[in-house]
Design a protein around this motif. Sequence first.
Motif, PDB file in Angstrom:
ATOM      1  N   ALA A 192      -2.997  -2.092   7.714  1.00 46.42           N
ATOM      2  CA  ALA A 192      -1.854  -2.322   6.388  1.00 46.42           C
ATOM      3  C   ALA A 192      -1.129  -1.008   5.907  1.00 46.42           C
ATOM      4  N   LEU A 193      -1.940   0.224   5.910  1.00 40.39           N
ATOM      5  CA  LEU A 193      -1.372   1.466   5.304  1.00 40.39           C
ATOM      6  C   LEU A 193      -0.271   1.637   6.201  1.00 40.39           C
ATOM      7  N   LEU A 194      -0.409   1.648   7.584  1.00 38.55           N
ATOM      8  CA  LEU A 194       0.539   2.113   8.598  1.00 38.55           C
ATOM      9  C   LEU A 194       1.863   1.220   8.413  1.00 38.55           C
ATOM     10  N   ALA A 195       1.561  -0.041   8.262  1.00 40.58           N
ATOM     11  CA  ALA A 195       2.531  -0.944   8.305  1.00 40.58           C
ATOM     12  C   ALA A 195       3.448  -0.926   6.649  1.00 40.58           C
ATOM     13  N   TRP A 196       2.536  -0.345   5.765  1.00 39.01           N
ATOM     14  CA  TRP A 196       3.518  -0.005   4.538  1.00 39.01           C
ATOM     15  C   TRP A 196       4.022   1.213   4.526  1.00 39.01           C
ATOM     16  N   ALA A 197       3.560   2.166   5.401  1.00 37.57           N
ATOM     17  CA  ALA A 197       4.343   3.540   5.710  1.00 37.57           C
ATOM     18  C   ALA A 197       5.522   3.244   6.670  1.00 37.57           C
ATOM     19  N   ALA A 198       5.559   2.202   7.559  1.00 41.42           N
ATOM     20  CA  ALA A 198       6.808   1.885   8.434  1.00 41.42           C
ATOM     21  C   ALA A 198       7.924   1.197   7.638  1.00 41.42           C
ATOM     22  N   ASP A 199       7.703   0.940   6.582  1.00 41.66           N
ATOM     23  CA  ASP A 199       8.645   0.308   5.723  1.00 41.66           C
ATOM     24  C   ASP A 199       9.418   1.556   5.113  1.00 41.66           C
TER      25      ASP A 199
END
Length: 477
Positions: free
Chosen positions: A271-278
């Motif tokens: 989830a953290l990596l998905a947040w960063a990808a934004d």
Amino acid sequence: MSGSDFLQLKPGDARPAGLTAWLTEGLRAAIAAGRLTPGDRLPATRLLAAELGVSRGVVVQAYQRLADEGLAGARTGSGTVVTGRGPERSPRPAADRRRTLHQLRLPLSTPDGIEIDLSPGVPDLSAFPRAAWLRAERAVLGRVTAADLRYGDPGGTPRLRSVLVGWLARTRGVRCEADDVIVTAGVAQGLALLAHVLRARGTDAVAVEDPGSRGALDQMAFWGLRPVEVPVDGEGLRVGELAATGVTAAVLTPAHQFPTGVVLSPRRRRALLAWAADGNLIVEDDYDAEHRYDRAPVAAVQGSAPDRVAYLGSVSKSLAPGMRTGWLIAPRGMQAELLAAKHASDLGNPALPQLVLAELLGSGDYERHLRGVRTRQRSRRDALLAGLRAHLPEARVAGVAAGLHLLVTLPGPVEDTVLAERVAAAGVLVQPLSWHRRRPGPPGLVIGYAAHPPDRLTEAAARIGRALNPPGRSRSR
């Protein structure tokens, strides 16, 4: 005294008709500033006149004015000497400095009455590899060139950056090249550089863990970024609540959360990596990556998203915090701004310590040192853990598998500041968990164990148990 450098005067600044007053004021200022003290001999009048480009009569008159004011006088065989003192600066009470350090929670000495300091984050400084460091330093000095000692790359010496790339790839899964590494004066400077660049880009807030590193929170606030607290639970940072804040950068300790010891769960990591990808930035503080005892270390998040993670590490917990050596590996789109900020702040870290550290890393001595430290720290952790279980059986202990501290929580409605004060009264210094949180939450004690041998930790655990469960007090179950 010979020469006029102590005066710090420029003859061109004086009015032609006011040379005597100009020189007299310069001499007074030198006495007031302490550059001239009672007993100092003033330059010969002819010498000073020649250096300042004025007539000897100007100097003679200036010296006479000082004599009239009681600041100078002629002595046989010594010429003119200073006899008076300038206005003294009022001394700052030592308590002022102690008060400032207390407010920063940075004591330079153990508080009165404390016999065993179990503050978290303090490594075993007696284990510093003096012999290995000396060997490495001799090797470096034997081949260092003049070019190595000039002003160099503000990002660090090429040798250290190159060796760090291999070390961090092998031990932490970090993906970078030598030109991606910026050598810093510890993690603190890395945070300061990042805060500067984020502010310049228009960011005014950053997410921090709660509970979390008080140092990181204070750093961000000091450099102008408003900390936004995001709760931590048994899986680490609550990424859903991070996303809800709307901030675009977050500082966290995913591999071993401070102070709870929690590892960011695989689900939260995704989830953290998905947040960063934004388009958001993760600031990963890998603060004690070297200290793992009962399980394999979790790889750094940076290896999964090098273009969205600013990775921070240092030797503060492996060698000594006084080394002031760390590294910052940021997304390439930030590196030019970070290098410019680093150059403006200090022109770069000292070259020789960087070359010595590179020698330690390259020779294998650094890794051998870490293996010895891990063995010692494991025995110390085991001694404290066994003592707490014996003398405080109702306590829950977390953060056991790694790091330099334990987190102890107790049942019942208690204030951890009161508990810490009772423990301090028994001669043991620990930190209340509430020091490291901003929102309300369960109380606890953060207890470091790295700086003391096992027998001392066993004694500390006994004192903690007696302080929290004195005779006659019924234990909570």
